[in-house]
Design a protein around this motif. Structure first.
Motif, PDB file in Angstrom:
ATOM      1  N   GLY A  57      -9.886  26.799  58.150  1.00 31.34           N
ATOM      2  CA  GLY A  57     -10.438  25.357  57.008  1.00 31.34           C
ATOM      3  C   GLY A  57     -10.207  25.590  55.532  1.00 31.34           C
ATOM      4  N   PHE A  58     -11.117  24.466  55.303  1.00 30.42           N
ATOM      5  CA  PHE A  58     -11.675  24.419  53.701  1.00 30.42           C
ATOM      6  C   PHE A  58     -12.257  24.554  53.874  1.00 30.42           C
ATOM      7  N   PRO A  59     -12.417  25.741  52.387  1.00 26.77           N
ATOM      8  CA  PRO A  59     -14.024  25.882  51.913  1.00 26.77           C
ATOM      9  C   PRO A  59     -15.151  25.314  52.085  1.00 26.77           C
ATOM     10  N   SER A  60     -16.225  26.259  52.797  1.00 20.79           N
ATOM     11  CA  SER A  60     -17.667  25.229  52.609  1.00 20.79           C
ATOM     12  C   SER A  60     -17.388  24.841  53.842  1.00 20.79           C
ATOM     13  N   VAL A  61     -16.901  25.433  54.851  1.00 20.77           N
ATOM     14  CA  VAL A  61     -17.089  24.077  56.153  1.00 20.77           C
ATOM     15  C   VAL A  61     -18.181  24.347  57.606  1.00 20.77           C
ATOM     16  N   GLY A  89     -11.268  30.832  52.555  1.00 21.22           N
ATOM     17  CA  GLY A  89     -10.916  28.849  52.265  1.00 21.22           C
ATOM     18  C   GLY A  89      -9.895  28.791  52.373  1.00 21.22           C
ATOM     19  N   ILE A  90      -8.696  28.003  53.162  1.00 20.23           N
ATOM     20  CA  ILE A  90      -7.710  27.339  52.231  1.00 20.23           C
ATOM     21  C   ILE A  90      -7.403  26.754  51.876  1.00 20.23           C
ATOM     22  N   ILE A  91      -6.998  25.999  49.972  1.00 20.94           N
ATOM     23  CA  ILE A  91      -7.151  24.280  49.461  1.00 20.94           C
ATOM     24  C   ILE A  91      -5.466  24.107  50.263  1.00 20.94           C
ATOM     25  N   GLU A  92      -5.611  22.867  49.847  1.00 17.96           N
ATOM     26  CA  GLU A  92      -3.974  22.289  49.506  1.00 17.96           C
ATOM     27  C   GLU A  92      -3.227  23.169  48.862  1.00 17.96           C
ATOM     28  N   LEU A 124      -4.636  19.914  55.756  1.00 13.41           N
ATOM     29  CA  LEU A 124      -3.721  21.574  57.065  1.00 13.41           C
ATOM     30  C   LEU A 124      -3.264  21.875  58.041  1.00 13.41           C
ATOM     31  N   THR A 125      -2.779  20.327  58.635  1.00 16.01           N
ATOM     32  CA  THR A 125      -1.532  20.594  59.709  1.00 16.01           C
ATOM     33  C   THR A 125      -0.743  20.654  58.996  1.00 16.01           C
ATOM     34  N   ARG A 126      -0.141  20.069  57.727  1.00 14.99           N
ATOM     35  CA  ARG A 126       0.972  19.729  57.273  1.00 14.99           C
ATOM     36  C   ARG A 126       1.293  21.631  56.182  1.00 14.99           C
TER      37      ARG A 126
END
Length: 405
Positions: free
Chosen positions: A69-73, A118-121, A159-161
């Motif tokens: 997921g994104f950071p800080s979720v 966390g991952i980013i676009e 995230l799916t993309r």
């Protein structure tokens, strides 16, 4: 021009091309070229040392679940609540900088849970060490995509993309296509059902762009798109397509209204939770167990009670749930020594049922395996004989012919 520039150029051309009957062949060729470039982008470097170490950890337990997921979720907080493993959590982003493993003990099984950074676009292109994070996801049996319930819904699509750009397909079955290499003869296309999304001409063009035109025989057992054809071809050619189940976890629902929480709970493959208030944690564990489809099998010795302390856990993704998979998990030589098995449980028609290696097991079945008798010598007495070869009775002795006089 680099690979990323070529990919962007093809995507731009696809965006400005109208979709109709006259352009479907052109779009099919563009998709094939795009899939080929993405496969080259994912290939590891052939020379030079690796720049940064990955996040891969040793597999442990009966299954593996990865948090992405994104950071800080709330991924670190979720790991702490489910496993008891302390993972640093703070109010700033990128608190977790490496992979932190934990173990979930649930229903007499051990499930490994991985907390990933966390991952980013743009992670598929290497931003924020996104490739290392996604590489760990490919080894997981289930993905938990942790989302912030207070953030916009398009975060899920981003995230799916990013995952699909590196070959991970979420909640989708592999295409029902069969490839067979041959030296001559060109392309032979057979289908058991009518092809509604593609025709023979488009299939041939896609295969020729991917340089599979002279080595493949294709049999379609269902209607598929050109993307599915390329995905199956990548897997056949040694590619890295992975079809993984995904559960969308919406955290921080304590900051939403009851109507919004009720709507999230009705979405497919979704569950709302709150790590700060410990809401719906038991429901999350039940959904993880349901989606992983683990099968617990209890073994039994002859004349003894079943061993309900440590079951043998089987799964479809790791070898199957048949008696043969059970024997191989106990020991590789068990299949050769197998004679039959007595099964008690849901999978048996009567108690006990005598079954072979192909019998499929269900959760909480009890199995007693009977092995073949092994003859250690020609007479079954071992290497050193303890008895004589002479007959025990006088009448059984061989009569010698009478002497000639």
């Amino acid at each position: 021009m680099g690979i990323l520039e070529k990919i962007k150029e093809i995507e731009a051309e696809m965006a400005r091309t109208q979709k109709n009957k006259a352009t479907e062949y052109h779009l099919g060729q563009l998709k094939a070229r795009l899939a080929k470039l993405r496969t080259e982008l994912q290939a590891p470097a052939t020379k030079g040392g690796s720049g940064e170490a990955g996040f891969e950890v040793q597999k442990y337990g009966d299954g593996r679940v990865a948090l992405i997921g994104f950071p800080s979720v709330g991924k670190s907080s979720l790991l702490t609540e489910l496993t008891g493993t302390e993972s640093e959590a703070a109010a700033y982003e990128f608190t977790t900088l490496t992979c932190i493993p934990g173990v979930i003990h649930y229903n007499d099984s051990k499930i490994q849970l991985l907390d990933l950074p966390g991952i980013i676009e743009g992670a598929a292109e290497g931003k924020g060490r996104g490739r290392q994070v996604i590489a760990v996801c490919k080894s997981a049996d289930l993905l938990l995509m942790v989302l912030d319930a207070t953030k916009p819904l398009y975060h899920k699509q981003i995230l799916t993309r990013e995952l699909e750009a590196v070959g991970i397909r979420l909640n989708r079955a592999p295409p029902n296509i069969y490839f067979k290499k041959r030296k001559t003869g060109g392309i032979s296309i057979n289908s058991t059902v009518p092809l509604t999304h593609m025709d023979d001409k488009l299939i041939q063009r896609v295969l020729q762009v991917r340089a599979w035109g002279r080595v493949c025989v294709c049999m379609f057992r269902g209607g598929v798109h050109s993307n599915s054809l390329q995905s199956k071809g990548n897997k056949t050619k040694g590619g890295n397509r992975r079809y993984i189940k995904c559960l969308y976890v919406y955290n921080k629902v304590d900051m939403c209204s009851m109507e919004e929480v009720d709507e999230m709970a009705r979405w497919p493959n979704s569950i709302p939770i709150s790590c700060s208030m410990k809401l719906n944690m038991d429901g999350l564990l039940e959904r993880i167990w349901e989606m992983m489809a683990l099968v617990r099998v209890y073994t039994k010795k002859v004349g003894a009670k079943p061993d309900f302390a440590e079951p043998v856990v089987l799964t479809t993704d790791r070898g199957g749930t048949s008696l043969e998979a059970l024997c191989r998990q106990i020991h590789n030589s068990m299949v050769g020594q197998f004679k039959y098995a007595l099964v008690w449980g849901v999978s048996s028609k009567h108690y006990p049922q005598r079954c072979g290696l192909s019998h499929g097991l269900e959760d909480e079945d009890v199995v007693q395996i009977v092995k073949k008798k092994v003859n250690t010598g020609e007479d079954g007495r071992g290497r050193f004989k303890t008895t004589s070869d002479k007959p025990l009775r006088i009448a059984d002795r061989e009569k010698k012919p009478a002497l000639k006089t």
